[in-house]
Scaffold this motif. Structure first.
Motif, PDB file in Angstrom:
ATOM      1  N   ASP A  60       0.809  -1.156  -0.084  1.00 57.86           N
ATOM      2  CA  ASP A  60      -0.054   0.083  -0.175  1.00 57.86           C
ATOM      3  C   ASP A  60       0.861   1.244  -0.191  1.00 57.86           C
ATOM      4  N   LYS A  64       2.654  -1.197   5.359  1.00 57.36           N
ATOM      5  CA  LYS A  64       1.972  -1.889   6.664  1.00 57.36           C
ATOM      6  C   LYS A  64       3.350  -2.941   6.662  1.00 57.36           C
ATOM      7  N   ASP A  67       3.090  -5.855   4.863  1.00 59.68           N
ATOM      8  CA  ASP A  67       3.642  -5.814   3.466  1.00 59.68           C
ATOM      9  C   ASP A  67       5.128  -5.983   3.503  1.00 59.68           C
TER      10      ASP A  67
END
Length: 376
Positions: A60, A64, A67
């Motif tokens: 994103d 995050k 991720d």
């Protein structure tokens, strides 16, 4: 210190950089669309054609931790020996996070929260910005979200080994994107100049960045912007990044995060919803308001220099001057127009403040000042 290649077309020298690090397996961290849209894709692929390249772009805009953990797993699985980040601030953050977590991926939460120190995985990192705004390629910080909570890692190990600043890579951005990015760089430069944490070196970077923004920010928004303007803004962004890497940011940034979170306003725009008023309060501050231990004379010299560079004649008119500039580049300066259209909404935003950033502000802002900033 990072090696910097700067100039129109400098991305073509990536193959030389790769050769210096004797890399064979490259983790390529990119944006989903910006990598191709910016024109970087074809040049980077040609430069790395003899290497094993593992690309990671599935994350994103605000990285995050889960991720980053997937990116680390990919990098470890491939046995990478070079990390290359090509993109905007979030891509730079992700490349840094992967390096940060590489040695101890099982402790990523603790690393993100600063509970354990980073250890060096011995993997060089090359950062190539495709936006002229965040300056992330020049900082030792990386932002990561755990749930809704934002954390900022800080380590000298997060500074890249090489940076490529190629103004052609920002050419495809829309005028609004370009303006937001440029305004972020300008805000960083202004806030860094007056920050309580500033140094002589950081102020030199700041003033140079402000001057470049003054010269090129409007020009880069015009159709068919010149290569000088494109490269000038790329270098302004890098200088602003170098400045905040030393000084960190202040009040306008302290409020910007909540404005972005609650009203989906891009960061560079969000900062400028408060900065004109804050600038005027700084320009007209009395000695009693100045909290920087270096005192009023030091602070006034910085404000005078900023106003001289920007062409502001009257301290009392500085807020209006900056709002007029925003209007000239089609950036809305009213909180009401971006969704904070009631006193209740603005009061809520006024209380959502990053205290670490605010503590770096050189002027004590009272409740009266805050009410003026948020039109309460």
């Amino acid at each position: 210190m990072a090696k910097i290649l700067s100039g129109i077309g400098s991305l073509s020298q990536l193959s030389d950089i790769r050769a210096e690090f004797n890399a064979k397996t490259v983790l390529l961290v990119t944006g989903k669309a910006s990598y191709s849209k910016s024109g970087a894709k074809n040049i980077v692929e040609a430069a790395l054609r003899d290497d094993t390249v593992v690309r990671f772009s599935d994350f994103d805009v605000n990285p995050k931790i889960e991720d980053a953990e997937r990116g680390v797993a990919l990098a470890i699985g491939a046995g990478v020996d070079l990390i290359v980040g090509v993109g905007g601030g979030s891509v730079m953050d992700m490349a840094k996070l992967i390096k940060a977590f590489y040695t101890h991926p099982e402790r990523s939460n603790e690393l993100a929260k600063g509970e354990v120190a980073m250890t060096d995985p011995g993997i060089p990192m090359v950062l190539i910005p495709t936006t002229a705004g965040s300056g992330s390629e020049a900082t030792h910080f990386a932002v990561v979200y755990i749930g809704f909570d934002k954390y900022s890692l800080a380590s000298q190990l997060l500074l890249p080994d090489a940076i490529i600043l190629d103004g052609l890579l920002i050419k495809s951005a829309s005028p609004y994107q370009m303006a937001c990015n440029g305004l972020d760089a300008l805000a960083q430069a202004i806030e860094s100049a007056w920050a309580a944490g500033s140094s002589e070196q950081s102020r030199e970077y700041s003033f140079r960045a402000v001057a470049l923004c003054k010269k090129y920010l409007k020009a880069v928004l015009e159709p068919g912007a010149s290569e000088d303007a494109l490269q000038g803004m790329m270098e302004a962004s890098n200088l602003a990044g170098k400045a905040i890497n030393i000084s960190k940011t202040t009040a306008a940034h302290a409020w910007s995060y909540a404005i972005t979170s609650h009203h989906s306003v891009p960061h560079g725009h969000a900062v400028w919803l408060t900065l004109p008023s804050i600038f005027e309060m700084h320009a007209t501050a009395s000695a009693e308001m100045v909290t920087d231990p270096r005192g009023m004379k030091h602070f006034q010299a910085i404000m005078t220099r900023l106003m001289d560079i920007w062409g502001i004649v009257s301290p009392e008119d500085s807020g209006r001057n900056l709002k007029s500039y925003l209007q000239a580049i089609n950036i809305e300066s009213s909180m009401g127009e971006i969704g904070a259209n009631t006193a209740e909404k603005r009061e809520f935003l006024s209380k959502q403040v990053n205290m670490q950033r605010m503590s770096n502000n050189p002027v004590g802002l009272t409740e009266v000042h805050i009410n003026q900033i948020f039109n309460l």
